[in-house]
Design a protein around this motif. Sequence first.
Motif, PDB file in Angstrom:
ATOM      1  N   LEU A 163       0.848  -1.182   0.000  1.00 29.69           N
ATOM      2  CA  LEU A 163       0.000   0.000   0.000  1.00 29.69           C
ATOM      3  C   LEU A 163       0.888   1.236   0.000  1.00 29.69           C
ATOM      4  O   LEU A 163       1.881   1.287   0.731  1.00 29.69           O
ATOM      5  CB  LEU A 163      -0.889   0.032   1.245  1.00 29.69           C
ATOM      6  CG  LEU A 163      -1.925  -1.078   1.419  1.00 29.69           C
ATOM      7  CD1 LEU A 163      -2.615  -0.942   2.775  1.00 29.69           C
ATOM      8  CD2 LEU A 163      -2.953  -1.050   0.292  1.00 29.69           C
ATOM      9  N   TRP A 164       0.536   2.213  -0.805  1.00 29.57           N
ATOM     10  CA  TRP A 164       1.226   3.508  -0.823  1.00 29.57           C
ATOM     11  C   TRP A 164       0.226   4.554  -0.358  1.00 29.57           C
ATOM     12  O   TRP A 164      -0.875   4.667  -0.914  1.00 29.57           O
ATOM     13  CB  TRP A 164       1.730   3.837  -2.230  1.00 29.57           C
ATOM     14  CG  TRP A 164       2.449   5.155  -2.347  1.00 29.57           C
ATOM     15  CD1 TRP A 164       3.789   5.367  -2.311  1.00 29.57           C
ATOM     16  CD2 TRP A 164       1.843   6.452  -2.550  1.00 29.57           C
ATOM     17  NE1 TRP A 164       4.065   6.705  -2.466  1.00 29.57           N
ATOM     18  CE2 TRP A 164       2.895   7.399  -2.601  1.00 29.57           C
ATOM     19  CE3 TRP A 164       0.529   6.894  -2.668  1.00 29.57           C
ATOM     20  CZ2 TRP A 164       2.646   8.760  -2.784  1.00 29.57           C
ATOM     21  CZ3 TRP A 164       0.281   8.246  -2.840  1.00 29.57           C
ATOM     22  CH2 TRP A 164       1.347   9.167  -2.903  1.00 29.57           C
ATOM     23  N   ALA A 165       0.589   5.329   0.669  1.00 25.19           N
ATOM     24  CA  ALA A 165      -0.296   6.371   1.192  1.00 25.19           C
ATOM     25  C   ALA A 165       0.476   7.675   1.295  1.00 25.19           C
ATOM     26  O   ALA A 165       1.498   7.751   1.987  1.00 25.19           O
ATOM     27  CB  ALA A 165      -0.831   5.973   2.582  1.00 25.19           C
ATOM     28  N   GLY A 166       0.012   8.694   0.588  1.00 26.16           N
ATOM     29  CA  GLY A 166       0.725   9.958   0.596  1.00 26.16           C
ATOM     30  C   GLY A 166      -0.025  11.052  -0.128  1.00 26.16           C
ATOM     31  O   GLY A 166      -1.186  10.879  -0.536  1.00 26.16           O
ATOM     32  N   PRO A 167       0.614  12.204  -0.344  1.00 24.86           N
ATOM     33  CA  PRO A 167      -0.027  13.328  -1.048  1.00 24.86           C
ATOM     34  C   PRO A 167      -0.379  12.950  -2.485  1.00 24.86           C
ATOM     35  O   PRO A 167       0.378  12.251  -3.165  1.00 24.86           O
ATOM     36  CB  PRO A 167       1.046  14.421  -1.012  1.00 24.86           C
ATOM     37  CG  PRO A 167       1.976  14.032   0.093  1.00 24.86           C
ATOM     38  CD  PRO A 167       1.983  12.546   0.122  1.00 24.86           C
ATOM     39  N   ALA A 168      -1.516  13.429  -2.937  1.00 24.21           N
ATOM     40  CA  ALA A 168      -1.978  13.084  -4.278  1.00 24.21           C
ATOM     41  C   ALA A 168      -0.991  13.507  -5.354  1.00 24.21           C
ATOM     42  O   ALA A 168      -0.841  12.830  -6.383  1.00 24.21           O
ATOM     43  CB  ALA A 168      -3.351  13.707  -4.530  1.00 24.21           C
ATOM     44  N   ASP A 169      -0.267  14.617  -5.130  1.00 27.52           N
ATOM     45  CA  ASP A 169       0.655  15.090  -6.164  1.00 27.52           C
ATOM     46  C   ASP A 169       1.945  14.270  -6.213  1.00 27.52           C
ATOM     47  O   ASP A 169       2.785  14.490  -7.086  1.00 27.52           O
ATOM     48  CB  ASP A 169       0.973  16.572  -5.980  1.00 27.52           C
ATOM     49  CG  ASP A 169       1.633  16.891  -4.641  1.00 27.52           C
ATOM     50  OD1 ASP A 169       1.883  15.958  -3.845  1.00 27.52           O
ATOM     51  OD2 ASP A 169       1.899  18.075  -4.377  1.00 27.52           O
ATOM     52  N   GLN A 170       2.128  13.339  -5.296  1.00 26.17           N
ATOM     53  CA  GLN A 170       3.278  12.435  -5.337  1.00 26.17           C
ATOM     54  C   GLN A 170       2.863  11.011  -5.722  1.00 26.17           C
ATOM     55  O   GLN A 170       3.689  10.094  -5.729  1.00 26.17           O
ATOM     56  CB  GLN A 170       3.974  12.404  -3.972  1.00 26.17           C
ATOM     57  CG  GLN A 170       4.600  13.722  -3.557  1.00 26.17           C
ATOM     58  CD  GLN A 170       5.301  13.635  -2.212  1.00 26.17           C
ATOM     59  OE1 GLN A 170       5.681  12.559  -1.753  1.00 26.17           O
ATOM     60  NE2 GLN A 170       5.476  14.779  -1.553  1.00 26.17           N
ATOM     61  N   ALA A 171       1.595  10.807  -6.051  1.00 30.08           N
ATOM     62  CA  ALA A 171       1.072   9.475  -6.324  1.00 30.08           C
ATOM     63  C   ALA A 171       1.769   8.838  -7.533  1.00 30.08           C
ATOM     64  O   ALA A 171       2.218   9.537  -8.448  1.00 30.08           O
ATOM     65  CB  ALA A 171      -0.430   9.541  -6.556  1.00 30.08           C
ATOM     66  N   PRO A 172       1.856   7.516  -7.561  1.00 28.81           N
ATOM     67  CA  PRO A 172       2.586   6.797  -8.611  1.00 28.81           C
ATOM     68  C   PRO A 172       1.805   6.652  -9.913  1.00 28.81           C
ATOM     69  O   PRO A 172       1.722   5.563 -10.494  1.00 28.81           O
ATOM     70  CB  PRO A 172       2.841   5.441  -7.960  1.00 28.81           C
ATOM     71  CG  PRO A 172       1.697   5.250  -7.034  1.00 28.81           C
ATOM     72  CD  PRO A 172       1.369   6.615  -6.506  1.00 28.81           C
ATOM     73  N   ALA A 173       1.225   7.743 -10.384  1.00 33.88           N
ATOM     74  CA  ALA A 173       0.380   7.682 -11.575  1.00 33.88           C
ATOM     75  C   ALA A 173       1.160   7.327 -12.833  1.00 33.88           C
ATOM     76  O   ALA A 173       0.581   6.866 -13.819  1.00 33.88           O
ATOM     77  CB  ALA A 173      -0.342   9.019 -11.759  1.00 33.88           C
ATOM     78  N   GLN A 174       2.483   7.543 -12.814  1.00 33.47           N
ATOM     79  CA  GLN A 174       3.273   7.259 -14.011  1.00 33.47           C
ATOM     80  C   GLN A 174       3.655   5.790 -14.149  1.00 33.47           C
ATOM     81  O   GLN A 174       4.186   5.377 -15.183  1.00 33.47           O
ATOM     82  CB  GLN A 174       4.543   8.114 -14.034  1.00 33.47           C
ATOM     83  CG  GLN A 174       5.546   7.813 -12.928  1.00 33.47           C
ATOM     84  CD  GLN A 174       5.314   8.671 -11.701  1.00 33.47           C
ATOM     85  OE1 GLN A 174       4.198   8.771 -11.221  1.00 33.47           O
ATOM     86  NE2 GLN A 174       6.374   9.283 -11.204  1.00 33.47           N
ATOM     87  N   LEU A 175       3.376   4.988 -13.134  1.00 34.91           N
ATOM     88  CA  LEU A 175       3.636   3.557 -13.223  1.00 34.91           C
ATOM     89  C   LEU A 175       2.640   2.898 -14.180  1.00 34.91           C
ATOM     90  O   LEU A 175       1.558   3.436 -14.431  1.00 34.91           O
ATOM     91  CB  LEU A 175       3.517   2.918 -11.841  1.00 34.91           C
ATOM     92  CG  LEU A 175       4.679   3.142 -10.871  1.00 34.91           C
ATOM     93  CD1 LEU A 175       4.360   2.531  -9.523  1.00 34.91           C
ATOM     94  CD2 LEU A 175       5.971   2.548 -11.415  1.00 34.91           C
ATOM     95  N   PRO A 176       2.986   1.728 -14.717  1.00 39.51           N
ATOM     96  CA  PRO A 176       2.015   1.007 -15.545  1.00 39.51           C
ATOM     97  C   PRO A 176       0.711   0.812 -14.782  1.00 39.51           C
ATOM     98  O   PRO A 176       0.720   0.506 -13.585  1.00 39.51           O
ATOM     99  CB  PRO A 176       2.703  -0.335 -15.811  1.00 39.51           C
ATOM    100  CG  PRO A 176       4.163  -0.052 -15.667  1.00 39.51           C
ATOM    101  CD  PRO A 176       4.283   1.005 -14.612  1.00 39.51           C
ATOM    102  N   ALA A 177      -0.402   1.007 -15.469  1.00 43.05           N
ATOM    103  CA  ALA A 177      -1.706   0.887 -14.821  1.00 43.05           C
ATOM    104  C   ALA A 177      -2.023  -0.577 -14.541  1.00 43.05           C
ATOM    105  O   ALA A 177      -1.952  -1.431 -15.438  1.00 43.05           O
ATOM    106  CB  ALA A 177      -2.790   1.501 -15.690  1.00 43.05           C
ATOM    107  N   LEU A 178      -2.342  -0.866 -13.297  1.00 44.23           N
ATOM    108  CA  LEU A 178      -2.787  -2.184 -12.889  1.00 44.23           C
ATOM    109  C   LEU A 178      -4.309  -2.135 -12.783  1.00 44.23           C
ATOM    110  O   LEU A 178      -4.866  -1.171 -12.255  1.00 44.23           O
ATOM    111  CB  LEU A 178      -2.178  -2.540 -11.531  1.00 44.23           C
ATOM    112  CG  LEU A 178      -2.408  -3.952 -11.002  1.00 44.23           C
ATOM    113  CD1 LEU A 178      -1.589  -4.953 -11.805  1.00 44.23           C
ATOM    114  CD2 LEU A 178      -2.047  -4.039  -9.522  1.00 44.23           C
ATOM    115  N   SER A 179      -4.991  -3.135 -13.299  1.00 38.82           N
ATOM    116  CA  SER A 179      -6.451  -3.114 -13.244  1.00 38.82           C
ATOM    117  C   SER A 179      -6.928  -3.377 -11.818  1.00 38.82           C
ATOM    118  O   SER A 179      -6.291  -4.118 -11.066  1.00 38.82           O
ATOM    119  CB  SER A 179      -7.043  -4.168 -14.172  1.00 38.82           C
ATOM    120  OG  SER A 179      -6.829  -5.475 -13.650  1.00 38.82           O
ATOM    121  N   PRO A 180      -8.053  -2.759 -11.433  1.00 37.73           N
ATOM    122  CA  PRO A 180      -8.620  -3.067 -10.116  1.00 37.73           C
ATOM    123  C   PRO A 180      -8.882  -4.559  -9.934  1.00 37.73           C
ATOM    124  O   PRO A 180      -8.712  -5.099  -8.843  1.00 37.73           O
ATOM    125  CB  PRO A 180      -9.924  -2.267 -10.097  1.00 37.73           C
ATOM    126  CG  PRO A 180      -9.688  -1.129 -11.036  1.00 37.73           C
ATOM    127  CD  PRO A 180      -8.826  -1.707 -12.125  1.00 37.73           C
TER     128      PRO A 180
END
Length: 320
Positions: A163-180
């Motif tokens: 689990l990664w928990a932190g500020p939204a502007d540091q979120a790992p959005a650039q990683l490959p998208a994993l499906s829910p």
Amino acid sequence: MTAAPASPPEDTPLSPALSGAVPLADWGLIRARGADAVTFLQGQLTNELASAGATQARLAGYCSPKGRLLASFVAWQASGAEDWLLACSADVLPPTLKRLSMFVMRAQCKLSQADDVALWGLVGAAAQQWLGTDLAAPAWGVSRVKDAQVVRLPDVDGTVRCLWAGPADQAPAQLPALSPQAWQVLEVRSGVARIVAATSEAFVPQMVNFELVGGVNFKKGCYPGQEVVARSQYRGTLKRRGALLATQAPMQAGQEIFLASEPEQPAGQIALAASADGQGWEAFAEVKRAALAGELHLGSAQGPALQVRALPYAVPQDEA
């Protein structure tokens, strides 16, 4: 083992390349902050938090006075000993937060929904490379990356999860998208129950193996339902346990499970379910131990046949 379905679903292996990140829309976060935060949580949850420090998370349950799980949490220190985050299913968060808040009373502890913290699930090599940290630490370890906390979850079939928990502007959005769905299959196969609205107050912790995966401390002292949980543990007659099941038919949390030879009453209940990439459905469920040797069906004694799969951990065989 149950009798196999006429066309049993294959055990869908996880891809060794399964890697990426997914925002956890079906999870939420409660923040407990104040000088008495740990003391308050100690008196409410099934696990011991005081010794966790900044480097360990705790799996914990929140029970009714009857010992039934109202919610389950992954809890850890956020920014210090007086600031804790508790991750739970989003659909049980509002009633759980309201109920916990009723018991704060004069304790120096403020409870709130942590809407300012983004929660993501990270999986595999891409996650480790992005984090720049070693994810080989034992399960429930906590590491710090910039302003975020990373909680190591138990591996599933050799696949790293956290689990990664932190500020939204540091979120790992650039990683490959994993499906829910991929994340949910991992969660099901881990055999660690997450209590959702459909199963709130359905299970004593041992019914879903909660103490086997580190969610209950029997020496920590009192909490709501503690006497019932302890009695279930020490009377030596645990008749229900968590099991992994599979079928081709859709499954969802809260659905009942029936034994073909006992059609008049359910033999268990689905705790979590997920679609395995078009290869059928998988679930973690509470089931009567005696029923695991019979023919299990979903929804009714004439419903889709269920196949029992192996758990990733041992269940004591001499307790029934």
